[in-house]
Design a protein around this motif. Structure first.
Motif, short mmCIF file in Angstrom:
data_model
loop_
_atom_site.label_atom_id
_atom_site.label_comp_id
_atom_site.label_asym_id
_atom_site.label_seq_id
_atom_site.Cartn_x
_atom_site.Cartn_y
_atom_site.Cartn_z
N PHE A 4 -12.78 -1.62 -5.86
CA PHE A 4 -11.95 -2.50 -6.69
C PHE A 4 -11.38 -1.74 -7.88
O PHE A 4 -10.19 -1.88 -8.22
N LYS A 5 -12.21 -0.93 -8.53
CA LYS A 5 -11.73 -0.15 -9.68
C LYS A 5 -10.65 0.83 -9.26
O LYS A 5 -9.69 1.08 -10.00
N LYS A 6 -10.80 1.40 -8.07
CA LYS A 6 -9.79 2.34 -7.58
C LYS A 6 -8.45 1.64 -7.40
O LYS A 6 -7.40 2.18 -7.75
N TYR A 7 -8.48 0.42 -6.84
CA TYR A 7 -7.24 -0.35 -6.68
C TYR A 7 -6.60 -0.63 -8.04
O TYR A 7 -5.39 -0.45 -8.22
N VAL A 8 -7.40 -1.09 -8.98
CA VAL A 8 -6.88 -1.49 -10.29
C VAL A 8 -6.28 -0.29 -11.03
O VAL A 8 -5.14 -0.33 -11.51
N LEU A 9 -7.06 0.79 -11.11
CA LEU A 9 -6.59 1.97 -11.85
C LEU A 9 -5.38 2.61 -11.18
O LEU A 9 -4.44 3.05 -11.87
N SER A 10 -5.40 2.68 -9.86
CA SER A 10 -4.26 3.25 -9.14
C SER A 10 -3.01 2.42 -9.35
O SER A 10 -1.91 2.95 -9.58
N THR A 11 -3.16 1.11 -9.28
CA THR A 11 -2.02 0.20 -9.47
C THR A 11 -1.42 0.34 -10.86
O THR A 11 -0.20 0.43 -11.02
N LEU A 12 -2.29 0.37 -11.88
CA LEU A 12 -1.81 0.51 -13.25
C LEU A 12 -1.11 1.84 -13.46
O LEU A 12 -0.07 1.93 -14.12
N ALA A 13 -1.69 2.91 -12.89
CA ALA A 13 -1.07 4.23 -13.04
C ALA A 13 0.30 4.28 -12.41
O ALA A 13 1.27 4.77 -13.02
N VAL A 14 0.43 3.73 -11.19
CA VAL A 14 1.72 3.71 -10.51
C VAL A 14 2.73 2.86 -11.28
O VAL A 14 3.89 3.25 -11.46
N ALA A 15 2.27 1.71 -11.77
CA ALA A 15 3.17 0.80 -12.47
C ALA A 15 3.74 1.42 -13.74
O ALA A 15 4.95 1.33 -14.01
N LYS A 52 -2.40 -2.58 1.12
CA LYS A 52 -2.90 -3.37 -0.02
C LYS A 52 -2.53 -2.70 -1.34
O LYS A 52 -2.12 -3.37 -2.30
N LEU A 53 -2.67 -1.37 -1.39
CA LEU A 53 -2.33 -0.66 -2.62
C LEU A 53 -0.83 -0.78 -2.92
O LEU A 53 -0.43 -1.03 -4.06
N ILE A 55 1.26 -3.14 -1.97
CA ILE A 55 1.59 -4.52 -2.36
C ILE A 55 1.19 -4.78 -3.81
O ILE A 55 1.95 -5.38 -4.58
N SER A 56 -0.02 -4.34 -4.19
CA SER A 56 -0.46 -4.54 -5.58
C SER A 56 0.44 -3.76 -6.54
O SER A 56 0.76 -4.25 -7.63
N CYS A 57 0.86 -2.57 -6.12
CA CYS A 57 1.78 -1.77 -6.96
C CYS A 57 3.14 -2.46 -7.08
O CYS A 57 3.76 -2.45 -8.16
N SER A 58 3.61 -3.06 -5.98
CA SER A 58 4.91 -3.73 -6.01
C SER A 58 4.92 -4.86 -7.02
O SER A 58 5.87 -5.03 -7.79
N MET A 59 3.83 -5.65 -7.03
CA MET A 59 3.75 -6.78 -7.96
C MET A 59 3.63 -6.29 -9.40
O MET A 59 4.25 -6.85 -10.33
N ALA A 60 2.82 -5.21 -9.62
CA ALA A 60 2.64 -4.68 -10.98
C ALA A 60 3.94 -4.08 -11.51
O ALA A 60 4.31 -4.30 -12.67
N CYS A 93 7.79 -2.11 1.61
CA CYS A 93 8.25 -1.35 2.78
C CYS A 93 7.47 -0.05 2.91
O CYS A 93 7.05 0.35 4.00
N PHE A 94 7.23 0.59 1.78
CA PHE A 94 6.47 1.85 1.76
C PHE A 94 5.06 1.62 2.32
O PHE A 94 4.58 2.38 3.16
N GLY A 95 4.42 0.55 1.85
CA GLY A 95 3.07 0.26 2.31
C GLY A 95 3.00 -0.06 3.79
O GLY A 95 2.08 0.37 4.50
N LEU A 96 3.97 -0.85 4.28
CA LEU A 96 4.00 -1.20 5.71
C LEU A 96 4.16 0.04 6.58
O LEU A 96 3.47 0.19 7.60
N LEU A 97 5.05 0.93 6.19
CA LEU A 97 5.27 2.15 6.97
C LEU A 97 4.06 3.08 6.92
O LEU A 97 3.64 3.63 7.95
N ALA A 98 3.48 3.25 5.72
CA ALA A 98 2.31 4.13 5.58
C ALA A 98 1.13 3.61 6.39
O ALA A 98 0.39 4.37 7.01
N PHE A 99 0.96 2.28 6.37
CA PHE A 99 -0.13 1.65 7.12
C PHE A 99 0.11 1.78 8.63
O PHE A 99 -0.83 2.05 9.39
N SER A 100 1.36 1.58 9.06
CA SER A 100 1.68 1.65 10.48
C SER A 100 1.53 3.08 11.03
O SER A 100 1.00 3.29 12.12
#
Length: 411
Positions: A4-15, A52-53, A55-60, A93-100
Protein backbone atom coordinates in the motif's frame (compact mmCIF):
# COMPACT_ATOMS: atom_id res chain seq x y z
CA UNK A 1 7.82 -1.11 2.74
CA UNK A 2 4.39 -2.73 2.32
CA UNK A 3 2.45 -2.77 -0.95
CA UNK A 4 0.00 0.00 0.00
CA UNK A 5 2.80 2.43 0.87
CA UNK A 6 4.49 1.66 -2.44
CA UNK A 7 1.29 2.54 -4.32
CA UNK A 8 0.82 5.78 -2.38
CA UNK A 9 4.41 7.01 -2.61
CA UNK A 10 4.75 6.04 -6.27
CA UNK A 11 1.48 7.77 -7.15
CA UNK A 12 2.46 10.98 -5.34
CA UNK A 13 5.90 10.99 -6.96
CA UNK A 14 4.45 10.54 -10.45
CA UNK A 15 1.76 13.15 -9.84
CA UNK A 16 4.15 15.87 -8.67
CA UNK A 17 6.83 15.04 -11.24
CA UNK A 18 4.17 15.28 -13.95
CA UNK A 19 4.19 19.03 -13.32
CA UNK A 20 7.75 19.13 -14.63
CA UNK A 21 7.30 19.08 -18.38
CA UNK A 22 8.69 20.35 -21.66
CA UNK A 23 7.59 21.08 -25.24
CA UNK A 24 10.16 19.43 -27.56
CA UNK A 25 10.93 21.03 -30.90
CA UNK A 26 8.39 23.81 -30.19
CA UNK A 27 5.52 21.32 -30.39
CA UNK A 28 2.16 22.09 -28.77
CA UNK A 29 2.00 18.74 -26.96
CA UNK A 30 3.71 18.76 -23.58
CA UNK A 31 5.68 15.81 -22.21
CA UNK A 32 6.12 15.37 -18.44
CA UNK A 33 8.90 13.84 -16.35
CA UNK A 34 6.27 11.92 -14.38
CA UNK A 35 6.16 9.21 -17.07
CA UNK A 36 9.84 8.44 -16.46
CA UNK A 37 9.00 7.91 -12.78
CA UNK A 38 6.04 5.69 -13.71
CA UNK A 39 8.26 3.54 -15.93
CA UNK A 40 10.82 3.30 -13.15
CA UNK A 41 8.35 2.23 -10.46
CA UNK A 42 6.86 -0.43 -12.74
CA UNK A 43 10.35 -1.85 -13.30
CA UNK A 44 11.43 -1.73 -9.65
CA UNK A 45 8.31 -3.02 -7.86
CA UNK A 46 7.47 -6.54 -9.05
CA UNK A 47 4.57 -6.99 -6.67
CA UNK A 48 2.47 -4.01 -7.77
CA UNK A 49 0.06 -4.03 -10.69
CA UNK A 50 0.97 -1.81 -13.64
CA UNK A 51 -2.73 -1.15 -14.29
CA UNK A 52 -3.61 -0.24 -10.68
CA UNK A 53 -0.59 2.05 -10.39
CA UNK A 54 -1.37 3.78 -13.70
CA UNK A 55 -5.04 4.31 -12.74
CA UNK A 56 -4.11 5.77 -9.35
CA UNK A 57 -1.54 8.01 -11.07
CA UNK A 58 -4.13 9.14 -13.63
CA UNK A 59 -6.52 10.26 -10.89
CA UNK A 60 -3.74 11.97 -8.88
CA UNK A 61 -2.37 13.79 -11.93
CA UNK A 62 -5.87 14.86 -12.97
CA UNK A 63 -6.68 16.12 -9.46
CA UNK A 64 -3.41 18.03 -8.94
CA UNK A 65 -3.54 19.65 -12.38
CA UNK A 66 -7.14 20.79 -11.86
CA UNK A 67 -6.28 22.29 -8.49
CA UNK A 68 -3.25 24.10 -9.87
CA UNK A 69 -5.05 25.37 -12.99
CA UNK A 70 -8.10 26.63 -11.09
CA UNK A 71 -5.89 28.22 -8.39
CA UNK A 72 -3.32 29.96 -10.58
CA UNK A 73 -5.17 30.51 -13.87
CA UNK A 74 -8.37 32.41 -14.56
CA UNK A 75 -10.43 29.47 -15.80
CA UNK A 76 -13.40 27.60 -14.40
CA UNK A 77 -13.35 24.07 -13.01
CA UNK A 78 -15.27 22.81 -16.05
CA UNK A 79 -12.67 24.30 -18.38
CA UNK A 80 -9.89 22.74 -16.27
CA UNK A 81 -11.54 19.31 -16.52
CA UNK A 82 -11.85 19.58 -20.30
CA UNK A 83 -8.20 20.68 -20.47
CA UNK A 84 -6.74 17.93 -18.31
CA UNK A 85 -8.88 14.81 -18.76
CA UNK A 86 -6.89 13.68 -21.88
CA UNK A 87 -3.84 13.33 -19.59
CA UNK A 88 -5.87 11.00 -17.38
CA UNK A 89 -6.74 8.95 -20.49
CA UNK A 90 -3.01 8.78 -21.28
CA UNK A 91 -2.17 7.13 -17.94
CA UNK A 92 -5.10 4.70 -18.14
CA UNK A 93 -4.05 3.69 -21.66
CA UNK A 94 -0.47 3.32 -20.45
CA UNK A 95 -1.54 1.03 -17.63
CA UNK A 96 -3.75 -1.14 -19.86
CA UNK A 97 -0.96 -1.65 -22.39
CA UNK A 98 1.72 -2.33 -19.74
CA UNK A 99 -0.57 -4.83 -18.00
CA UNK A 100 -1.51 -6.55 -21.28
CA UNK A 101 2.08 -6.82 -22.51
CA UNK A 102 3.29 -7.85 -19.00
CA UNK A 103 6.21 -5.48 -19.17
CA UNK A 104 7.67 -6.74 -15.87
CA UNK A 105 8.12 -10.29 -17.16
CA UNK A 106 11.24 -9.66 -19.31
CA UNK A 107 12.50 -6.47 -17.69
CA UNK A 108 16.08 -7.75 -17.49
CA UNK A 109 16.17 -7.76 -21.29
CA UNK A 110 17.46 -4.24 -21.91
CA UNK A 111 16.60 -3.74 -25.60
CA UNK A 112 13.22 -5.45 -25.44
CA UNK A 113 12.12 -3.54 -22.34
CA UNK A 114 13.17 -0.14 -23.67
CA UNK A 115 11.38 -0.75 -26.99
CA UNK A 116 8.21 -2.00 -25.27
CA UNK A 117 8.14 0.96 -22.86
CA UNK A 118 8.68 3.32 -25.79
CA UNK A 119 5.84 1.62 -27.70
CA UNK A 120 3.47 1.91 -24.71
CA UNK A 121 4.44 5.54 -24.17
CA UNK A 122 4.03 6.40 -27.87
CA UNK A 123 0.63 4.69 -28.30
CA UNK A 124 -0.67 6.36 -25.13
CA UNK A 125 0.59 9.76 -26.28
CA UNK A 126 -0.94 9.31 -29.74
CA UNK A 127 -4.26 8.46 -28.04
CA UNK A 128 -4.03 11.64 -25.97
CA UNK A 129 -3.13 13.71 -29.05
CA UNK A 130 -6.14 12.30 -30.95
CA UNK A 131 -8.45 13.30 -28.07
CA UNK A 132 -6.97 16.79 -28.09
CA UNK A 133 -7.33 16.83 -31.90
CA UNK A 134 -3.66 17.70 -32.14
CA UNK A 135 -2.09 15.04 -34.35
CA UNK A 136 0.12 15.15 -37.41
CA UNK A 137 2.94 13.16 -39.01
CA UNK A 138 5.57 15.43 -37.45
CA UNK A 139 3.83 15.15 -34.06
CA UNK A 140 3.93 11.33 -34.26
CA UNK A 141 7.70 11.46 -34.93
CA UNK A 142 8.19 13.68 -31.89
CA UNK A 143 6.03 11.34 -29.77
CA UNK A 144 8.10 8.29 -30.79
CA UNK A 145 11.38 10.12 -30.13
CA UNK A 146 10.21 11.29 -26.71
CA UNK A 147 8.93 7.78 -25.92
CA UNK A 148 12.33 6.27 -26.70
CA UNK A 149 14.11 8.97 -24.70
CA UNK A 150 11.93 8.61 -21.60
CA UNK A 151 12.13 4.80 -21.74
CA UNK A 152 15.91 4.86 -22.06
CA UNK A 153 16.28 7.27 -19.11
CA UNK A 154 13.92 5.18 -16.95
CA UNK A 155 15.76 1.96 -17.75
CA UNK A 156 19.16 3.54 -17.11
CA UNK A 157 18.00 4.70 -13.65
CA UNK A 158 16.54 1.20 -13.01
CA UNK A 159 19.84 -0.43 -14.03
CA UNK A 160 21.79 1.87 -11.70
CA UNK A 161 19.34 1.12 -8.89
CA UNK A 162 19.79 -2.64 -9.35
CA UNK A 163 23.58 -2.25 -9.35
CA UNK A 164 23.45 -0.34 -6.08
CA UNK A 165 21.03 -2.86 -4.58
CA UNK A 166 23.32 -5.73 -5.59
CA UNK A 167 26.32 -3.92 -4.10
CA UNK A 168 24.50 -3.43 -0.79
CA UNK A 169 23.38 -7.07 -0.75
CA UNK A 170 26.92 -8.25 -1.45
CA UNK A 171 28.28 -6.10 1.37
CA UNK A 172 25.66 -7.43 3.76
CA UNK A 173 26.35 -10.99 2.61
CA UNK A 174 30.08 -10.46 3.12
CA UNK A 175 29.49 -9.10 6.61
CA UNK A 176 27.33 -12.06 7.60
CA UNK A 177 29.74 -14.51 6.01
CA UNK A 178 32.60 -12.95 7.95
CA UNK A 179 30.65 -13.28 11.19
CA UNK A 180 29.80 -16.89 10.37
CA UNK A 181 33.46 -17.71 9.73
CA UNK A 182 34.39 -16.21 13.07
CA UNK A 183 31.76 -18.31 14.84
CA UNK A 184 32.85 -21.50 13.07
CA UNK A 185 36.53 -20.91 13.79
CA UNK A 186 35.71 -20.35 17.48
CA UNK A 187 33.77 -23.62 17.53
CA UNK A 188 36.74 -25.34 15.95
CA UNK A 189 38.97 -24.01 18.71
CA UNK A 190 36.70 -25.53 21.33
CA UNK A 191 36.60 -28.81 19.41
CA UNK A 192 40.28 -29.46 20.05
CA UNK A 193 39.72 -29.16 23.79
CA UNK A 194 36.56 -31.24 23.70
CA UNK A 195 38.52 -34.02 22.00
CA UNK A 196 41.29 -33.69 24.57
CA UNK A 197 38.72 -33.82 27.39
CA UNK A 198 37.25 -36.97 25.84
CA UNK A 199 40.64 -38.68 26.11
CA UNK A 200 41.03 -37.46 29.70
CA UNK A 201 37.58 -38.78 30.59
CA UNK A 202 38.40 -42.15 29.06
CA UNK A 203 41.60 -42.31 31.13
CA UNK A 204 39.73 -41.42 34.33
CA UNK A 205 37.06 -44.00 33.56
CA UNK A 206 39.72 -46.66 32.91
CA UNK A 207 41.48 -45.83 36.16
CA UNK A 208 38.24 -45.90 38.18
CA UNK A 209 37.32 -49.26 36.70
CA UNK A 210 40.80 -50.60 37.54
CA UNK A 211 40.23 -49.43 41.09
CA UNK A 212 36.94 -51.29 41.10
CA UNK A 213 38.69 -54.47 39.88
CA UNK A 214 41.42 -54.04 42.47
CA UNK A 215 39.08 -53.51 45.43
CA UNK A 216 36.02 -55.54 44.38
CA UNK A 217 36.47 -57.79 47.38
CA UNK A 218 36.08 -54.78 49.67
CA UNK A 219 32.33 -54.09 49.81
CA UNK A 220 32.66 -50.40 50.74
CA UNK A 221 35.34 -49.51 48.20
CA UNK A 222 33.72 -51.71 45.58
CA UNK A 223 30.49 -49.72 45.64
CA UNK A 224 32.25 -46.32 45.69
CA UNK A 225 34.60 -47.11 42.82
CA UNK A 226 31.75 -48.59 40.79
CA UNK A 227 29.66 -45.43 41.32
CA UNK A 228 32.60 -43.27 40.15
CA UNK A 229 32.93 -45.42 37.02
CA UNK A 230 29.21 -45.05 36.31
CA UNK A 231 29.25 -41.27 36.78
CA UNK A 232 32.32 -40.84 34.58
CA UNK A 233 30.66 -43.03 31.96
CA UNK A 234 27.60 -40.72 31.95
CA UNK A 235 29.86 -37.69 31.59
CA UNK A 236 31.63 -39.42 28.71
CA UNK A 237 28.31 -40.07 26.92
CA UNK A 238 27.27 -36.43 27.29
CA UNK A 239 30.63 -35.23 25.96
CA UNK A 240 30.38 -37.68 23.10
CA UNK A 241 26.95 -36.34 22.07
CA UNK A 242 28.20 -32.73 22.18
CA UNK A 243 31.36 -33.61 20.26
CA UNK A 244 29.50 -35.53 17.54
CA UNK A 245 26.98 -32.69 17.23
CA UNK A 246 29.75 -30.13 16.63
CA UNK A 247 31.57 -32.45 14.24
CA UNK A 248 28.39 -32.98 12.22
CA UNK A 249 27.77 -29.22 12.15
CA UNK A 250 31.29 -28.43 10.93
CA UNK A 251 31.26 -31.29 8.45
CA UNK A 252 28.11 -29.90 6.80
CA UNK A 253 29.74 -26.49 6.37
CA UNK A 254 33.02 -27.84 5.10
CA UNK A 255 31.42 -30.24 2.62
CA UNK A 256 28.92 -27.77 1.23
CA UNK A 257 31.27 -24.99 0.24
CA UNK A 258 34.70 -23.85 -0.74
CA UNK A 259 36.51 -20.55 -0.59
CA UNK A 260 39.36 -19.01 -2.53
CA UNK A 261 42.39 -17.61 -0.76
CA UNK A 262 41.30 -14.20 -2.06
CA UNK A 263 37.96 -14.60 -0.23
CA UNK A 264 39.82 -15.51 2.96
CA UNK A 265 41.86 -12.33 2.51
CA UNK A 266 38.70 -10.18 2.22
CA UNK A 267 37.25 -11.65 5.41
CA UNK A 268 40.52 -11.21 7.30
CA UNK A 269 40.67 -7.57 6.17
CA UNK A 270 37.13 -6.99 7.38
CA UNK A 271 37.66 -8.67 10.76
CA UNK A 272 41.01 -6.95 11.33
CA UNK A 273 39.58 -3.52 10.53
CA UNK A 274 36.67 -4.08 12.91
CA UNK A 275 38.98 -5.36 15.68
CA UNK A 276 41.25 -2.30 15.33
CA UNK A 277 38.26 0.06 15.46
CA UNK A 278 36.83 -1.69 18.53
CA UNK A 279 40.18 -1.45 20.32
CA UNK A 280 40.87 2.11 19.08
CA UNK A 281 44.27 1.20 17.64
CA UNK A 282 45.99 2.85 14.67
CA UNK A 283 48.16 0.05 13.28
CA UNK A 284 49.19 -0.34 9.64
CA UNK A 285 48.19 -3.65 8.06
CA UNK A 286 49.72 -5.05 4.86
CA UNK A 287 48.34 -8.18 3.19
CA UNK A 288 49.96 -9.88 0.21
CA UNK A 289 48.49 -13.17 -1.06
CA UNK A 290 50.12 -14.66 -4.16
CA UNK A 291 47.90 -17.66 -4.98
CA UNK A 292 44.29 -18.05 -6.13
CA UNK A 293 43.69 -21.59 -4.96
CA UNK A 294 40.27 -22.89 -3.93
CA UNK A 295 40.31 -24.25 -0.38
CA UNK A 296 38.02 -26.78 1.22
CA UNK A 297 39.44 -26.64 4.75
CA UNK A 298 39.32 -22.86 4.91
CA UNK A 299 37.88 -22.58 8.42
CA UNK A 300 41.12 -23.96 9.86
CA UNK A 301 43.17 -21.41 7.91
CA UNK A 302 40.89 -18.58 8.95
CA UNK A 303 41.13 -19.64 12.60
CA UNK A 304 44.94 -19.76 12.55
CA UNK A 305 45.43 -16.41 10.79
CA UNK A 306 42.78 -14.69 12.87
CA UNK A 307 44.48 -15.78 16.11
CA UNK A 308 47.95 -14.78 14.89
CA UNK A 309 46.79 -11.35 13.71
CA UNK A 310 45.00 -10.61 16.99
CA UNK A 311 48.15 -11.61 18.91
CA UNK A 312 50.19 -9.23 16.73
CA UNK A 313 47.69 -6.41 17.26
CA UNK A 314 47.83 -6.93 21.03
CA UNK A 315 51.64 -6.77 20.87
CA UNK A 316 51.70 -3.55 18.81
CA UNK A 317 51.29 0.13 19.60
CA UNK A 318 49.91 2.85 17.35
CA UNK A 319 51.85 3.28 14.06
CA UNK A 320 53.36 -0.19 14.31
CA UNK A 321 53.16 -2.45 11.25
CA UNK A 322 51.72 -5.94 10.71
CA UNK A 323 52.49 -7.81 7.48
CA UNK A 324 50.56 -10.91 6.40
CA UNK A 325 51.94 -12.74 3.36
CA UNK A 326 51.10 -15.94 1.51
CA UNK A 327 53.18 -17.87 -1.02
CA UNK A 328 53.65 -21.48 -2.06
CA UNK A 329 55.82 -24.13 -3.59
CA UNK A 330 54.86 -27.45 -5.16
CA UNK A 331 53.85 -29.09 -1.89
CA UNK A 332 53.09 -26.43 0.69
CA UNK A 333 51.27 -23.18 1.27
CA UNK A 334 53.16 -20.73 3.48
CA UNK A 335 51.62 -18.00 5.61
CA UNK A 336 53.71 -15.46 7.47
CA UNK A 337 52.48 -12.97 10.07
CA UNK A 338 55.14 -10.50 11.16
CA UNK A 339 54.88 -7.37 13.27
CA UNK A 340 57.01 -4.56 14.66
CA UNK A 341 55.56 -4.96 18.12
CA UNK A 342 57.09 -5.55 21.54
CA UNK A 343 58.52 -8.99 20.67
CA UNK A 344 58.95 -11.99 22.97
CA UNK A 345 61.70 -12.55 25.49
CA UNK A 346 64.06 -15.33 24.35
CA UNK A 347 63.73 -17.06 27.72
CA UNK A 348 60.01 -17.67 27.36
CA UNK A 349 59.94 -18.60 23.66
CA UNK A 350 60.14 -22.37 24.41
CA UNK A 351 56.93 -22.16 26.49
CA UNK A 352 54.62 -20.06 24.34
CA UNK A 353 52.87 -23.05 22.75
CA UNK A 354 52.09 -24.66 26.10
CA UNK A 355 48.32 -24.62 26.89
CA UNK A 356 47.56 -22.00 29.53
CA UNK A 357 50.88 -20.16 29.20
CA UNK A 358 50.36 -16.41 28.89
CA UNK A 359 52.02 -13.07 29.49
CA UNK A 360 48.82 -11.11 28.82
CA UNK A 361 46.81 -9.51 31.60
CA UNK A 362 43.70 -7.36 31.56
CA UNK A 363 44.89 -3.94 32.70
CA UNK A 364 41.50 -3.13 34.24
CA UNK A 365 40.96 -6.37 36.19
CA UNK A 366 44.44 -7.84 36.41
CA UNK A 367 43.01 -11.14 35.16
CA UNK A 368 45.32 -13.30 33.06
CA UNK A 369 44.45 -14.33 29.49
CA UNK A 370 43.44 -17.93 28.83
CA UNK A 371 46.74 -18.70 27.10
CA UNK A 372 45.20 -21.10 24.58
CA UNK A 373 45.61 -19.03 21.38
CA UNK A 374 49.04 -20.26 20.27
CA UNK A 375 48.49 -23.79 21.57
CA UNK A 376 45.28 -23.88 19.54
CA UNK A 377 47.17 -22.76 16.42
CA UNK A 378 49.80 -25.43 17.04
CA UNK A 379 47.06 -28.06 17.39
CA UNK A 380 45.50 -27.04 14.07
CA UNK A 381 48.88 -26.99 12.30
CA UNK A 382 49.71 -30.49 13.56
CA UNK A 383 46.21 -31.70 12.63
CA UNK A 384 46.92 -30.46 9.06
CA UNK A 385 50.34 -32.20 9.03
CA UNK A 386 52.10 -28.84 8.86
CA UNK A 387 54.63 -27.04 11.01
CA UNK A 388 55.01 -23.66 12.67
CA UNK A 389 58.14 -21.55 13.18
CA UNK A 390 58.53 -18.46 15.32
CA UNK A 391 61.28 -15.86 15.42
CA UNK A 392 61.11 -12.94 17.80
CA UNK A 393 63.36 -10.27 19.26
CA UNK A 394 62.41 -8.18 22.24
CA UNK A 395 61.38 -4.62 21.26
CA UNK A 396 62.00 -5.47 17.59
CA UNK A 397 59.06 -7.66 16.57
CA UNK A 398 57.85 -11.17 15.86
CA UNK A 399 57.49 -13.33 12.76
CA UNK A 400 55.48 -16.55 12.73
CA UNK A 401 55.57 -18.81 9.67
CA UNK A 402 53.06 -21.57 8.94
CA UNK A 403 53.83 -24.29 6.40
CA UNK A 404 50.72 -26.30 5.48
CA UNK A 405 50.59 -29.09 2.88
CA UNK A 406 48.37 -28.02 -0.02
CA UNK A 407 46.43 -31.27 0.09
CA UNK A 408 45.43 -30.56 3.72
CA UNK A 409 43.77 -27.26 2.79
CA UNK A 410 42.55 -28.02 -0.74
CA UNK A 411 41.08 -31.39 0.23
Amino acid sequence: MDKFKKYVLSTLAVAFLSEIYFYPFTSTLRFSVGVIALNLFILIFDEISELKLAISCSMAVFLIRNILVVTFKSITLQQAILLDYPAMIYYICFGLLAFSIKIQRDKDNLVKTILLLALIDSVSNITEALIRNNISASMIKIIILVGLTRSFIAYFVYWFYKKQELYILNREHQKRYSQLNKIISNIQAEMFYLRKSMKDIENVMSKSYNLYETYKDDEKLKEKTLNISREVHEIKKDYYRVLRGFESFLKNFENDGTMTIADVLVIIKDNTKRYLEENKKSIKISLDFKDQLVLKNYYSLFSMLNNLIINSIDACDDNDLIIITEFSDEENLYFEVSDTGEGIDEEILPYIFNPGFTTKFDEATGKASTGIGLSHIKNIVEDLSGNIEINSRLNIGTKIKLAIPKKSLIG
